[in-house]
Design a protein around this motif. Structure first.
Motif, PDB file in Angstrom:
ATOM      1  N   TYR A 119      46.319  40.570  35.605  1.00 48.91           N
ATOM      2  CA  TYR A 119      45.671  41.249  34.477  1.00 48.91           C
ATOM      3  C   TYR A 119      44.192  41.499  34.763  1.00 48.91           C
ATOM      4  O   TYR A 119      43.668  42.584  34.484  1.00 48.91           O
ATOM      5  CB  TYR A 119      45.802  40.435  33.187  1.00 48.91           C
ATOM      6  CG  TYR A 119      44.786  40.888  32.162  1.00 48.91           C
ATOM      7  CD1 TYR A 119      44.972  42.073  31.466  1.00 48.91           C
ATOM      8  CD2 TYR A 119      43.605  40.169  31.959  1.00 48.91           C
ATOM      9  CE1 TYR A 119      44.015  42.526  30.573  1.00 48.91           C
ATOM     10  CE2 TYR A 119      42.647  40.613  31.067  1.00 48.91           C
ATOM     11  CZ  TYR A 119      42.859  41.795  30.375  1.00 48.91           C
ATOM     12  OH  TYR A 119      41.895  42.256  29.504  1.00 48.91           O
ATOM     13  N   CYS A 129      43.666  44.396  36.972  1.00 46.30           N
ATOM     14  CA  CYS A 129      43.884  45.638  36.224  1.00 46.30           C
ATOM     15  C   CYS A 129      42.711  45.924  35.288  1.00 46.30           C
ATOM     16  O   CYS A 129      42.304  47.081  35.109  1.00 46.30           O
ATOM     17  CB  CYS A 129      45.176  45.546  35.426  1.00 46.30           C
ATOM     18  SG  CYS A 129      46.680  45.503  36.424  1.00 46.30           S
ATOM     19  N   TYR A 145      39.881  47.497  37.106  1.00 46.71           N
ATOM     20  CA  TYR A 145      40.146  48.933  37.258  1.00 46.71           C
ATOM     21  C   TYR A 145      39.849  49.668  35.952  1.00 46.71           C
ATOM     22  O   TYR A 145      39.243  50.748  35.952  1.00 46.71           O
ATOM     23  CB  TYR A 145      41.597  49.148  37.675  1.00 46.71           C
ATOM     24  CG  TYR A 145      41.985  50.602  37.788  1.00 46.71           C
ATOM     25  CD1 TYR A 145      41.815  51.285  38.991  1.00 46.71           C
ATOM     26  CD2 TYR A 145      42.526  51.289  36.706  1.00 46.71           C
ATOM     27  CE1 TYR A 145      42.164  52.625  39.100  1.00 46.71           C
ATOM     28  CE2 TYR A 145      42.874  52.627  36.809  1.00 46.71           C
ATOM     29  CZ  TYR A 145      42.685  53.286  38.003  1.00 46.71           C
ATOM     30  OH  TYR A 145      43.022  54.612  38.114  1.00 46.71           O
ATOM     31  N   CYS A 158      41.877  54.324  30.408  1.00 47.41           N
ATOM     32  CA  CYS A 158      42.936  53.299  30.420  1.00 47.41           C
ATOM     33  C   CYS A 158      43.171  52.817  28.986  1.00 47.41           C
ATOM     34  O   CYS A 158      42.548  51.850  28.530  1.00 47.41           O
ATOM     35  CB  CYS A 158      42.547  52.144  31.331  1.00 47.41           C
ATOM     36  SG  CYS A 158      42.351  52.609  33.059  1.00 47.41           S
TER      37      CYS A 158
END
Length: 277
Positions: free
Chosen positions: A185, A188, A191, A198
């Motif tokens: 997580y 991510c 990112y 996102c």
């Protein structure tokens, strides 16, 4: 007391005590908030996602620990009373994640927010640094919990968190959860903080924040609790470092969730559909 001695013996451990404290206070308050929102016909999606993260982290550590730890040979039928805590959070997570509503933000404001690099967003830069460091630290604590012969892992478990070697196995499982679930997580999330659009960031930041606060509350309390053998408690001379590290791992996920909820413009996906007359 009869139930603790005849039913679920593992609730007498330091970890069992701490999750009972958390269930009776934090989870109880979350239930009241959700019930109140339902009665007042208001949304409770955010607190629901937070609750899902908190309950699932507790269950993922608690249920396997009851079987794999030193109480595995003394399981009773009362163990099955914990099964609803697997089913309902999963159903709730599915419902909450499927009910995300679009965020209406003017296109000009979206461009203004999303065209900024990470160096123009100091708070996000701090979050990225925290996420990178927390990934490295999760690896260290996982190795220490598994009693790795690597010198820095041995030094850490000896002087800072000897509770990781407790035979009740809950701390080992929590460190494995941090490494195998929290680390993907966090990567991510890095990112999501670097690249705009996102939309999942807010939802998963809430789940992560709920899981982190439950895990850290139970871990910190168990590391210092009187029911933990004295030789496995945090040494007095290293407690300041222990508090700084573990409170950072508790507080920063809450700040990340707050950032995602209060300023979601960076995470909104811009629509490329042309307008029609």
């Amino acid at each position: 007391m009869i139930y603790f001695s005849m039913g679920e013996l593992y609730l007498n451990t330091a970890y069992g005590t701490m999750i009972n404290y958390w269930d009776g206070t934090a989870h109880y308050c979350m239930y009241l908030m959700m019930v109140t929102a339902i009665v007042w016909n208001q949304g409770y999606r955010e607190i629901g996602l937070y609750w899902v993260g908190s309950v699932m982290n507790s269950i993922v550590v608690f249920l396997p620990g009851n079987i794999a730890g030193k109480f595995g040979a003394d399981l009773k039928a009362s163990y099955l009373l914990n099964m609803p805590y697997i089913i309902f959070p999963l159903l709730g997570a599915y419902r909450f994640l499927q009910s995300r509503k679009p965020v209406n933000i003017p296109k000009e404001q979206l461009k203004l927010r999303q065209n900024k690099s990470i160096f123009q967003r100091p708070f996000d830069l701090v979050m990225v640094i925290y996420l990178v460091l927390s990934c490295a630290f999760s690896l260290l604590r996982m190795l220490a919990a598994m009693d790795s012969p690597i010198p820095f892992a041995q030094t850490y478990v000896k002087f800072y968190e000897p509770y990781l070697l407790d035979p009740v196995i809950y701390p080992k499982l929590q460190m494995l959860v941090y490494w195998f679930y929290f680390t993907p997580y966090r990567l991510c999330a890095i990112y999501g903080l670097l690249y705009p659009g996102c939309e999942w960031m807010s939802d998963w930041a809430l789940i992560h924040a709920g899981a982190a606060i439950q895990g850290q509350f139970s871990h910190i309390g168990s590391s210092l609790h009187s029911r933990t053998p004295y030789i496995l408690r945090v040494p007095i001379n290293t407690r300041p470092t222990f508090w700084v590290i573990n409170l950072a791992l508790l507080v920063f996920p809450q700040l990340l969730a707050w950032r995602c909820l209060t300023k979601p413009a960076f995470f909104v996906k811009q629509s490329n559909k042309p307008k029609t007359n």
